[in-house]
Design a protein around this motif. Structure first.
Motif, mmCIF file in Angstrom:
data_model
loop_
_atom_site.group_PDB
_atom_site.id
_atom_site.type_symbol
_atom_site.label_atom_id
_atom_site.label_comp_id
_atom_site.label_asym_id
_atom_site.label_seq_id
_atom_site.Cartn_x
_atom_site.Cartn_y
_atom_site.Cartn_z
ATOM 1 N N LEU A 57 0.972 -1.319 0.041
ATOM 2 C CA LEU A 57 0.131 0.015 -0.042
ATOM 3 C C LEU A 57 0.784 1.268 0.131
ATOM 4 C CD1 LEU A 57 -3.048 0.765 -0.166
ATOM 5 C CD2 LEU A 57 -2.848 1.048 2.382
ATOM 6 N N GLN A 58 1.898 1.253 0.783
ATOM 7 C CA GLN A 58 2.786 2.524 0.631
ATOM 8 C C GLN A 58 3.540 2.546 -0.464
ATOM 9 O OE1 GLN A 58 5.919 1.909 3.801
ATOM 10 N NE2 GLN A 58 6.811 4.003 3.822
ATOM 11 N N MET A 59 4.043 1.717 -0.990
ATOM 12 C CA MET A 59 4.612 1.877 -2.438
ATOM 13 C C MET A 59 3.403 2.382 -3.551
ATOM 14 S SD MET A 59 6.075 -1.429 -4.914
ATOM 15 C CE MET A 59 4.724 -2.039 -4.968
ATOM 16 N N VAL A 60 2.585 1.555 -3.653
ATOM 17 C CA VAL A 60 1.384 2.045 -4.497
ATOM 18 C C VAL A 60 1.018 3.676 -4.182
ATOM 19 C CG1 VAL A 60 -0.874 1.626 -5.523
ATOM 20 C CG2 VAL A 60 0.706 -0.155 -4.921
ATOM 21 N N ALA A 61 0.821 3.909 -3.048
ATOM 22 C CA ALA A 61 0.399 5.442 -2.668
ATOM 23 C C ALA A 61 1.519 6.373 -2.984
ATOM 24 C CB ALA A 61 0.048 5.471 -1.042
ATOM 25 N N ALA A 62 2.713 5.823 -3.051
ATOM 26 C CA ALA A 62 3.896 6.699 -3.538
ATOM 27 C C ALA A 62 3.934 6.956 -4.872
ATOM 28 C CB ALA A 62 5.197 6.221 -3.047
ATOM 29 N N VAL A 63 3.639 5.947 -5.603
ATOM 30 C CA VAL A 63 3.575 6.134 -7.144
ATOM 31 C C VAL A 63 2.391 6.686 -8.054
ATOM 32 C CG1 VAL A 63 4.264 4.681 -9.247
ATOM 33 C CG2 VAL A 63 5.421 4.103 -7.341
ATOM 34 N N ARG A 64 1.135 5.959 -7.235
ATOM 35 C CA ARG A 64 -0.050 6.099 -7.790
ATOM 36 C C ARG A 64 0.056 6.025 -9.577
ATOM 37 N NH1 ARG A 64 -3.353 9.911 -4.570
ATOM 38 N NH2 ARG A 64 -2.536 9.599 -2.649
ATOM 39 N N PRO A 65 0.334 4.945 -9.936
ATOM 40 C CA PRO A 65 0.327 4.434 -11.241
ATOM 41 C C PRO A 65 -0.960 4.527 -11.745
ATOM 42 C CG PRO A 65 0.408 2.466 -10.053
ATOM 43 C CD PRO A 65 0.541 3.708 -8.843
ATOM 44 N N ASP A 66 -1.146 4.590 -13.230
ATOM 45 C CA ASP A 66 -2.224 4.378 -13.986
ATOM 46 C C ASP A 66 -2.660 2.976 -13.964
ATOM 47 O OD1 ASP A 66 -2.790 7.110 -15.023
ATOM 48 O OD2 ASP A 66 -0.929 6.904 -15.343
ATOM 49 N N VAL A 67 -1.472 2.387 -14.260
ATOM 50 C CA VAL A 67 -1.623 0.744 -14.511
ATOM 51 C C VAL A 67 -0.359 -0.259 -13.741
ATOM 52 C CG1 VAL A 67 -1.186 -1.256 -16.127
ATOM 53 C CG2 VAL A 67 -2.406 1.102 -16.861
ATOM 54 N N ILE A 68 -0.726 -1.163 -13.080
ATOM 55 C CA ILE A 68 0.197 -2.212 -12.599
ATOM 56 C C ILE A 68 0.161 -3.158 -13.273
ATOM 57 C CG2 ILE A 68 0.626 -3.487 -10.733
ATOM 58 C CD1 ILE A 68 -0.314 -1.503 -8.602
ATOM 59 N N ILE A 69 1.372 -3.824 -13.760
ATOM 60 C CA ILE A 69 1.395 -5.123 -14.580
ATOM 61 C C ILE A 69 2.300 -5.909 -13.586
ATOM 62 C CG2 ILE A 69 2.282 -6.244 -16.693
ATOM 63 C CD1 ILE A 69 2.569 -3.638 -18.079
ATOM 64 N N HIS A 70 1.475 -7.074 -13.231
ATOM 65 C CA HIS A 70 1.827 -7.654 -12.020
ATOM 66 C C HIS A 70 2.273 -9.159 -12.696
ATOM 67 C CE1 HIS A 70 2.310 -9.695 -8.431
ATOM 68 N NE2 HIS A 70 1.187 -10.740 -8.635
ATOM 69 N N THR A 71 4.059 -9.099 -12.796
ATOM 70 C CA THR A 71 4.522 -10.296 -13.217
ATOM 71 C C THR A 71 5.123 -11.330 -12.115
ATOM 72 O OG1 THR A 71 6.807 -9.490 -13.501
ATOM 73 C CG2 THR A 71 5.174 -8.914 -15.180
ATOM 74 N N GLU A 103 -7.908 -0.717 -5.840
ATOM 75 C CA GLU A 103 -9.152 0.015 -5.623
ATOM 76 C C GLU A 103 -9.052 1.264 -5.048
ATOM 77 O OE1 GLU A 103 -11.619 -2.944 -3.279
ATOM 78 O OE2 GLU A 103 -11.436 -4.388 -4.921
ATOM 79 N N LYS A 104 -8.300 1.559 -4.082
ATOM 80 C CA LYS A 104 -8.062 2.739 -3.172
ATOM 81 C C LYS A 104 -7.687 3.928 -4.414
ATOM 82 C CE LYS A 104 -6.178 5.164 0.707
ATOM 83 N NZ LYS A 104 -5.252 4.695 1.959
ATOM 84 N N TYR A 105 -6.934 3.453 -5.212
ATOM 85 C CA TYR A 105 -6.432 4.645 -6.206
ATOM 86 C C TYR A 105 -6.890 4.511 -7.364
ATOM 87 C CZ TYR A 105 -3.336 5.587 -2.170
ATOM 88 O OH TYR A 105 -2.943 5.723 -0.918
#
Length: 298
Positions: A57-71, A103-105
């Protein structure tokens, strides 16, 4: 567009990083458990443990990406069978934590899955085929797919088959490198002739992910190579391409090997949907051999 890639040091992750860096319209971020093997500015790379909900959550909040590609995933099939708890944490719990952040962002989530969610009773398969995994790795990946489909985020599931290629640090093996190395050392190899796949060049899979991200395409897509082959046939193609000693390749069947996890006998994918909607077009296996050979020379 901001894109965050997980598993940046894996075979697919490293190919995806190199591809995305060539698109100047993309602001690329990445995460892995150790320093990135593909150069990236320090403020765009995160050392993160994806099984830690707060770290995700901390990492995603820092980046706020439009897309995450989860490999990122635990993909060693036998290891998953022997360490089910670790497999579930890596392949299911981590996806759940990423989805909470998405969901949050309001982030589009692209999830990588596998032909091993199928039982191998028939193939090639399209996106409507009914999953029925025969090993724990497949069970974990199917459980993750269901989390994605039940989430409240825009999502894409990209399933693939037997990915091959090499990473910049040569840390990942594959059937081409395995056959080439052993035959050059004069070793005899037993290779199965009763399993069927559509092997996927890592660069092709990266291209499929890239196209899905650009289009923010939603739904399930089968993204693989276009040639249906047995491992024995793949080995013979490799022998022929590199002009190795074919007499060192011995044909056998899967019953001769004892492995902790069962493998589906026949899978392979029908990729018409990816071709039509994404504009995806993979190399042939022969063309893929040439790509890998060029990289080995470098």
């Amino acid at each position: 567009m901001k894109i965050l890639v997980t598993g940046a040091n894996g075979l697919l992750g490293s190919k995806l990083m190199s591809l995305l860096q060539r698109d100047t319209s993309i602001e690329l971020y990445a995460t892995a458990r150790r320093a990135s093997i593909v150069p990236l500015p320090a403020d765009r790379f995160f050392l993160a443990e994806l099984t830690d909900a707060s770290a995700v959550l901390q990492m995603v909040a820092a980046v706020r990406p439009d897309v995450i590609i989860h490999t990122a995933a635990m993909t060693q099939v036998d290891q998953c069978e022997q360490d089910k708890d670790g497999c579930w944490k890596a392949n299911v719990d981590a996806v759940g934590y990423l989805l909470v952040a998405c969901e949050k962002y309001n982030i589009h989530f692209i999830h990588l899955s596998t032909d091993f969610i199928f039982d191998g009773s028939h193939g090639p398969l399209d996106e409507t085929a009914q999953p029925n995994p025969v090993n724990f790795y497949g069970e974990s990946k199917l459980a993750a797919e269901r989390l994605v489909q039940e989430s409240n985020v825009p999502w894409t599931i990209i399933r693939t088959v037997l990915v091959y290629g090499i990473t910049p640090d040569m840390s990942r093996s594959n059937i081409i490198v395995w056959v080439k190395k052993n035959l050059e050392e004069g070793k005899t190899l037993q290779v199965v002739n009763d399993q069927w796949r559509t092997p996927t060049l890592a660069e092709d899979l990266a291209q499929g992910c890239y196209l899905a991200a650009l289009k923010k395409a939603t739904g399930i897509f089968h993204v693989s190579g276009k040639d249906g082959l047995t491992p024995y046939e793949m080995a013979l193609h490799t022998v022929d391409f590199f002009q190795l000693d074919a007499s060192l390749i011995k044909e056998t069947n899967a019953s001769q090997f004892t492995q902790p996890a069962r493998r589906p006998q026949r899978t392979g994918f029908i990729i018409d949907k990816a071709r039509t909607i994404l504009g995806y077009e993979p190399h042939s296996f022969q063309e893929g051999l040439a790509v890998v050979a060029g990289q080995l020379k470098r």
